[in-house]
Design an enzyme around this catalytic site. Sequence first.
Site, PDB file in Angstrom:
ATOM      1  N   ASN A 107     -19.540 -68.339 -54.585  1.00 43.92           N
ATOM      2  CA  ASN A 107     -18.366 -68.734 -55.644  1.00 43.92           C
ATOM      3  C   ASN A 107     -17.545 -69.646 -55.546  1.00 43.92           C
ATOM      4  O   ASN A 107     -17.146 -70.253 -56.362  1.00 43.92           O
ATOM      5  CB  ASN A 107     -17.819 -67.200 -55.961  1.00 43.92           C
ATOM      6  CG  ASN A 107     -17.180 -66.639 -54.599  1.00 43.92           C
ATOM      7  OD1 ASN A 107     -17.807 -66.357 -53.634  1.00 43.92           O
ATOM      8  ND2 ASN A 107     -15.860 -66.215 -54.692  1.00 43.92           N
ATOM      9  N   CYS A 139      -9.709 -64.125 -56.047  1.00 46.32           N
ATOM     10  CA  CYS A 139      -9.549 -62.970 -55.339  1.00 46.32           C
ATOM     11  C   CYS A 139      -8.612 -62.995 -53.968  1.00 46.32           C
ATOM     12  O   CYS A 139      -7.913 -62.166 -53.672  1.00 46.32           O
ATOM     13  CB  CYS A 139     -10.947 -62.372 -54.887  1.00 46.32           C
ATOM     14  SG  CYS A 139     -12.113 -62.685 -55.994  1.00 46.32           S
TER      15      CYS A 139
HETATM   16  N1  PMP Z   1     -18.812 -60.935 -54.978  1.00 43.29           N
HETATM   17  C1  PMP Z   1     -18.644 -62.311 -55.393  1.00 43.29           C
HETATM   18  C2  PMP Z   1     -19.567 -63.290 -54.797  1.00 43.29           C
HETATM   19  C3  PMP Z   1     -17.463 -62.861 -56.544  1.00 43.29           C
HETATM   20  O1  PMP Z   1     -17.684 -63.837 -56.681  1.00 43.29           O
HETATM   21  C4  PMP Z   1     -16.715 -61.784 -57.004  1.00 43.29           C
HETATM   22  C5  PMP Z   1     -15.436 -61.771 -57.597  1.00 43.29           C
HETATM   23  N2  PMP Z   1     -15.388 -63.402 -58.255  1.00 43.29           N
HETATM   24  C6  PMP Z   1     -16.757 -60.167 -56.310  1.00 43.29           C
HETATM   25  C7  PMP Z   1     -17.972 -60.195 -55.597  1.00 43.29           C
HETATM   26  C8  PMP Z   1     -15.982 -59.060 -56.793  1.00 43.29           C
HETATM   27  O2  PMP Z   1     -16.075 -59.021 -58.221  1.00 43.29           O
HETATM   28  P1  PMP Z   1     -15.131 -57.993 -59.009  1.00 43.29           P
HETATM   29  O3  PMP Z   1     -13.657 -58.427 -58.450  1.00 43.29           O
HETATM   30  O4  PMP Z   1     -15.372 -58.052 -60.365  1.00 43.29           O
HETATM   31  O5  PMP Z   1     -15.385 -56.821 -58.331  1.00 43.29           O
END
Ligand code: PMP
Length: 381
Positions: free
Chosen positions: A150, A323
Amino acid sequence: RIYLDHAAAMPVDPRVLDAALPYLTEKVGNPSSLYNEGLTAKSAIEEARGRVADLINAEDTQSIIFTSGATESNNIAVRGTALRNIRTGKKIAASTIEHISVINPAKDLQKSGFAFDRIPVDAMGVVDLEALNGIVTPETAVTSVIYANNEIGTVEPIPEIAGIVHDRGRYLHVDATDAAGRIPIDVQRDGIDLLTLSGNQLGGPEGIGALYIRPGVREQPVIFGGGQERGLRSGTENLFGIVGMGEAARIAGADMQGESRRLAGIRDRLIERILTIDEAYLTGHPVKRLPHHASFRFSRIEGESIQLAMDMYGIAVATGSACTSRTLEASHVLLAIGLRHEEAHGSMIATLGRSNTMEQVPMVVDAARETVKRLRAITPL
Ligand code: PMP
């Protein structure tokens, strides 16, 4: 405004809202109930399950379980698989560029005596297959590798990774949160045993996700309760979210090719133009990258200041993962590709989506050029 942070939050497709909204109002029922409203809810869920299964070519619709999001799917995949297969060995492995929702459950398992092995990546973020070959053993209950990262957009060689993991007779979990709906994923062709999906990243609502579990994979729940979702994820189903995610998966499957090609054109122009800025560098792989993803670093400036300054030009960009940005630590992903701490702080990430056009590129580039110039003039670095 120009919105360039689709990896952090995406608008729901209007077709998704049309499909899912009735399940918040007139079509309400608990899928565990046997009367008409319950059966209607149940069949809507099964239809959505089928659509998600189709998107990734799962062999069986029942191999999909719905969760509250990618974080929960990753927790089940790491923790649930490790604990259920403890007799084969107390080892787990993950790449150094996994999302924290993979890394943190893996770290937590260390408290229960698991060894947690980290698989390095090269300077472009590609998993080192030779290192993987030496790290994964028949005692490694589960190996986790992100489909595409990401923060740097690099797409991993999943079939090759699966070949190595399966050589040892072990399970491969793949976090496809950012890749699904952007590039074709086929769990059978790719050799994936467990696959994480996010509803919002497909164009569906927030608060819903899915985990594909290949038939025959031994799995145990992380959340216990009434036995919904094959007992692997108890709790009354999120009917609105599930129907929305199903419709988002259907739309992603139908529109992916055209939309990804369109976005890749904008991405390439954006990369080409941003790299004309003094001391601007691409992060991640120049070719093997997500079609909607452009990521950079600028020397001698701070990611947070870039984000704030770009916001004043009416442009939303990311710096590191939304995050982890709260902790203000240097991104573990950028450190893993070999950047020094001060280099890892000056990052800017653009993730494109439906509202973006080629015409926006010059505005973004001008704003970035001005921002970088202004910030460098006042930096103590
Ligand atoms: N895995 C990846 C690769 C992410 O990019 C993300 C959030 N951007 C997540 C997990 C977690 O997603 P969520 O916060 O919607 O649970």
